[in-house]
Design a protein around this motif. Structure first.
Motif, short mmCIF file in Angstrom:
data_model
loop_
_atom_site.label_atom_id
_atom_site.label_comp_id
_atom_site.label_asym_id
_atom_site.label_seq_id
_atom_site.Cartn_x
_atom_site.Cartn_y
_atom_site.Cartn_z
N UNK A 1 0.84 -1.21 0.00
CA UNK A 1 0.00 0.00 0.00
C UNK A 1 0.87 1.25 0.00
N UNK A 2 1.94 1.24 0.79
CA UNK A 2 2.86 2.38 0.81
C UNK A 2 3.54 2.58 -0.52
N UNK A 3 3.97 1.47 -1.13
CA UNK A 3 4.61 1.55 -2.46
C UNK A 3 3.63 2.10 -3.48
N UNK A 4 2.38 1.62 -3.43
CA UNK A 4 1.37 2.10 -4.38
C UNK A 4 1.09 3.58 -4.21
N UNK A 5 1.06 4.04 -2.97
CA UNK A 5 0.79 5.46 -2.70
C UNK A 5 1.94 6.33 -3.19
N UNK A 6 3.19 5.91 -2.89
CA UNK A 6 4.35 6.71 -3.31
C UNK A 6 4.47 6.75 -4.82
N UNK A 7 4.37 5.57 -5.47
CA UNK A 7 4.46 5.53 -6.93
C UNK A 7 3.29 6.28 -7.57
N UNK B 1 -2.96 3.41 -9.37
CA UNK B 1 -1.72 2.77 -8.93
C UNK B 1 -1.85 2.24 -7.50
N UNK B 2 -2.59 2.96 -6.68
CA UNK B 2 -2.84 2.46 -5.32
C UNK B 2 -3.71 1.21 -5.37
N UNK B 3 -4.74 1.23 -6.21
CA UNK B 3 -5.61 0.06 -6.38
C UNK B 3 -4.82 -1.11 -6.95
N UNK B 4 -3.93 -0.83 -7.89
CA UNK B 4 -3.13 -1.90 -8.51
C UNK B 4 -2.26 -2.60 -7.47
N UNK B 5 -1.66 -1.84 -6.57
CA UNK B 5 -0.83 -2.43 -5.54
C UNK B 5 -1.65 -3.34 -4.63
N UNK B 6 -2.86 -2.88 -4.27
CA UNK B 6 -3.72 -3.71 -3.42
C UNK B 6 -4.18 -4.97 -4.15
#
Length: 468
Positions: A378-384, A416-421
């Motif tokens: 989730x953190x990676x998705x938020x940062x990216x 991108x946040x949804x993709x990470x999840x």
């Protein structure tokens, strides 16, 4: 002795150079073999091929056309090393074996280690298996039949039934004499297993311990407990993980009554690791167990089901676009930028999904660390998402307008946040319900990122520009 004798091992036949600098079969060598096959020149084939390692013969078989492969095996007769058939694709192995008489296969199987023999026999029809096994000595027939009766892709199918087992009351001297005198022992082994009168596994002794002990020492005094005995019904991938975790070279294989039935060795485990890795990679691409040697019909049939599923999911994503057709007609720039949002989301989801599927396969991801890994993604998705929102938003603002740039920036962050999840939760949920994450994850993750990406981008644009 000439200089050439020294180079070839004191009079042994010179080994031909069969690979070029790229690791492929040399064309001149392949041409010589092909000419010998066309000319029915068995002597040339025996001199050129019989000296090769089994893996090299396997590469040669894969480089030859189907008819030439069969002719090579027939012309070489007893000189052909059937172990090479364990080095080729299943389709090639079956094509060769099915064109050979069962009597020849039975004769060849007797010269193989039991694990290699099972590897060749397991793909044959039960009728052919029975006919071949009937031509083998009783003891060998029973051993092979027992291995074949275990489920596919289990330790029982991979094990070697040749091993060294002694009672605990023997001395080191008796054991050494036994190994020197008995001609039916395996060609190579790393451990001696200790069994009771019912053949229940009691422990094992490493060969180096035997060599360092006095002849009068009893085996039970130098043996160690076998802490990593592998059940014959254990999945081969789980057995490979045991080898990886405990740095094993070999391990005892036991039946449901803890009786010793075989030994699993590192060379077989390496093959398992490679096969499982290839299988996971192919399944993630939706091509199942496809091999390069498969026919056009077989290959097409294996790919169609997942293409149909992808088609259904594509229509689902297209239906989301259809909800906003009026918005797209009003602002053509949206149609230009839509693939960027969906494509970036799909790539980001695939990255997370690949790492997750691999972690599940190696059991690095479990219930104890799943929460921490989910938070990390989730953190990676938020940062990216923030990074690429600024980047893509800036380009879109320069290309079209500030309003378009703000809309696509917000959509990029959301997707991108949804993709990470999705990349981590979808494989976890599939694994939880007993489905294979490597097979089904990709299509679901891609669909989620497409649907969310299109809906976020077009929905935000519709709201922002007040087009409803």
């Amino acid at each position: 002795m000439t200089a050439n004798d020294i180079e070839t091992g004191g009079g042994e036949e010179a080994r031909p150079e069969i690979y070029n600098e790229d690791g492929a079969i040399r064309q001149d060598f392949l041409a010589r073999i092909t000419d010998a096959i066309d000319g029915l020149d068995a002597d040339t084939l025996k001199s050129e091929v019989a000296v090769l390692h089994q893996s090299e013969i396997g590469d040669l078989l894969e480089a030859l056309p189907p008819e030439a492969r069969r002719s090579l095996v027939v012309l070489m007769g007893d000189e052909f090393d059937f172990t090479a058939l364990t080095e080729v694709d299943e389709a090639i192995r079956l094509d060769i074996v099915e064109h050979l008489p069962n009597a020849q296969i039975a004769q060849a199987v007797q010269e193989l280690d039991s694990d290699d023999a099972v590897y060749i026999l397991e793909d044959l029809d039960r009728e052919d298996q029975d006919e071949i096994l009937e031509q083998l000595p009783f003891t060998e027939r029973i051993r092979l039949r027992r291995s074949l009766d275990y489920p596919e892709e289990t330790a029982g199918r991979r094990m070697q039934t040749e091993f060294v087992a002694v009672p605990p009351f023997w001395t080191v001297g008796q054991t050494i004499d036994y190994m020197r005198e008995d001609r039916n022992l395996p060609d190579s082994f790393h451990q001696i297993f200790v069994v009771d009168p019912t053949f229940r596994l009691m422990g094992a002794v490493d060969l180096d311990r035997i060599l360092r002990s006095q002849r009068t020492v009893r085996i039970e005094d130098v043996m160690h407990e076998t802490r990593h005995a592998i059940p014959a019904t254990m999945d081969q991938e789980e057995a490979a993980q045991e080898f990886e975790q405990y740095d094993l070279l070999s391990a005892a294989v036991v039946d449901e009554n803890e009786r010793l039935v075989g030994v699993l060795t590192i060379d077989d485990v390496v093959d398992v690791i490679q096969e499982e890795a290839e299988e996971d990679l192919l399944r993630m691409g939706g091509v199942g167990d496809e091999e390069l040697s498969d026919s056009v019909r077989t290959t097409s049939r294996s790919r169609v089901p997942w293409l149909l599923i992808n088609l259904v999911m594509a229509f689902l994503a297209a239906s989301v676009i259809g909800l906003f057709d009026a918005t797209i007609q009003e602002i053509v720039a949206l149609a230009i930028l839509m693939p960027i949002v969906a494509g970036m989301g799909g790539n980001a989801g695939s990255q997370t999904m690949t790492v997750t599927v691999r972690a599940l396969a190696t059991r690095d991801l479990d219930i104890y660390n799943a929460g921490r890994i989910i938070r990390r993604e989730m953190g990676v998705g938020l940062i990216n998402g923030l990074l690429f929102a600024v980047l893509v938003g800036g380009i879109a603002s320069f290309w079209f307008s500030t309003d378009i740039g703000l809309v696509i920036a917000a959509a990029m962050l959301i997707n991108l946040f949804t993709a990470a999840l999705a990349g981590i939760l979808v494989p976890l949920l599939l694994d939880k319900v007993g489905a294979d994450p490597a097979v089904a994850s990709a299509v679901f993750v891609t669909t989620i990122t497409d649907v969310v990406g299109f809906f976020a981008f077009l929905g935000l644009a519709t709201w922002w520009f007040g087009l409803l």
